[in-house]
Design an enzyme around this catalytic site. Sequence first.
Site, PDB file in Angstrom:
ATOM      1  N   CYS A  81       1.120  -1.299  -0.265  1.00 17.53           N
ATOM      2  CA  CYS A  81       0.331  -0.282  -0.362  1.00 17.53           C
ATOM      3  C   CYS A  81       0.867   1.342  -0.105  1.00 17.53           C
ATOM      4  O   CYS A  81       1.008   2.484  -0.938  1.00 17.53           O
ATOM      5  CB  CYS A  81      -0.942   0.074   1.120  1.00 17.53           C
ATOM      6  SG  CYS A  81      -2.149  -1.600   1.228  1.00 17.53           S
ATOM      7  N   ASP A 309      -3.604  -0.280  -6.991  1.00 15.30           N
ATOM      8  CA  ASP A 309      -1.837   0.009  -5.980  1.00 15.30           C
ATOM      9  C   ASP A 309      -1.094  -0.936  -6.249  1.00 15.30           C
ATOM     10  O   ASP A 309       0.014  -0.777  -5.784  1.00 15.30           O
ATOM     11  CB  ASP A 309      -2.083   1.214  -4.927  1.00 15.30           C
ATOM     12  CG  ASP A 309      -2.506   0.756  -3.815  1.00 15.30           C
ATOM     13  OD1 ASP A 309      -2.578  -0.877  -4.017  1.00 15.30           O
ATOM     14  OD2 ASP A 309      -2.320   0.967  -2.822  1.00 15.30           O
TER      15      ASP A 309
END
Length: 483
Positions: A81, A309
């Site tokens: 992340c 992502d």
Amino acid sequence: MRTTRFIALAAAGLLGGGLAACGGDKADDTAAGAAGGPITVKATDTGCDVARNKVDAGTSVFTITNGGNKVTEFYVTDSLCCPSRSSILTGRFPHNTGVFTNGGDDGGFPVFQKEQERDTFATALRKQGYRTAMMGKYLNGYQPKEHGVRPGWTEWDVAGAGYSEFNYNLNENGTVKHYGKAPGDYLTTVIEGKASSFITASAEAGEPFLLEVATFAPHGPYTPAPQDEQAFPGLRAPRGPSFDKVPADAPAWLAGREPLSAEEITKIDAAYRKRAQSVLSIDRMIGSLRQTLEKAGVADRTVVVFSSDNGFHLGEHRLAAGKQTAFDHDVHVPLVMAGPGIREGAAVDATVQNIDLRPTFEELGGVTPGPAVDGRSLLPLLRDGRAAGWRKTGLIEHHGPNNAADDPDRQTSAAGNPPTYAALRAPDFTYVEYEGGAREYYDRTTDPDELANTAARLPADRATQLHDALESLRACKGADACE
């Protein structure tokens, strides 16, 4: 002079989704990409397998994909992340942001805020006169009660640990509000409403805006909206060629694993099903915000972007639920952009990374990226498929193993917890060098599922070439050097 607007949505987890929209005054609609704003839809934690491979007709994501320009070779700088989000915000590789993990001395919000936070696409577009909004998840380690509104954002509705979707605190422009267990407190639903209000107010005021909506769903614990808890009965994780298979000549952290047990496979299937359920709220949000754009009169001047992502694995390479590896399922994520100035129904096969999103957003908004940005604008590729001197390989950088007790992405060895590595990623191969000397090479033209590590059999000159190229990228700074 017309107004360019941007909306960004992002989601955390396997089946993620999100949006980003930006806006600014432009005299030339072609240069702006769309004099009404792009919407960026990003699945920001682990959206690879379903977001890229299972986009069904009738969904909001399908609508975007069907009319958009698909980037088939889009890779993240790290399948985790905070490092990946940092690269998106700054346009820089982890070795230039200093963010390699979700916390500690080499990652998380505390590291990002020291030097990176004042130079992002949000700060650049705000200087250009944009209203900017961040909603949902920011960076690991951000605390709503402690850290307040961050630089670059005029509207701020951000949670800290919102992974459960209920019982969280939301910092709303400096005021912290607690949300409880009621169905209307579901975080994705709350953020959807705030994003819609922001779009409407900005359009009515005639002001350029950038909006990023970053959902926590479908990150673990994979909490679906109450109305979706019974969806997809019997859904199982895909059983592809790499499911429950360890590559030949695997590195030490991966080798020697026993086959997945029946209990482990049951847990994998349950996780996959819950993730699929939790992404339904994200898809509804995308559809709802697109309707808001229509009502606001700016939809025909808006670019939509769907991405992630990081990817995710669920049983591939004999790994339980997780990410952080250099395998295709973790680093290869979807990217679709649709809207004015972007070719419809086309595919871009150039090697693109998430460092390229910032300069793309900034070019759409009339901003010239600075010399410290490692990525390049995608607009030449999206408009006509050509970009002189575009890179042939991407760079992935990861620090591990990940053992921080407070990290929501902490993984056991069963889930895959590799040591520090750097990797080259190209459309036809993956090359990895680990701290300690282990190497991997997968020729994906003949081994697309990465089941045969042939690093030990590489010719000496090819091995040297790969090592030198990797070392060069690991030290690069700026778009010209990072090609």
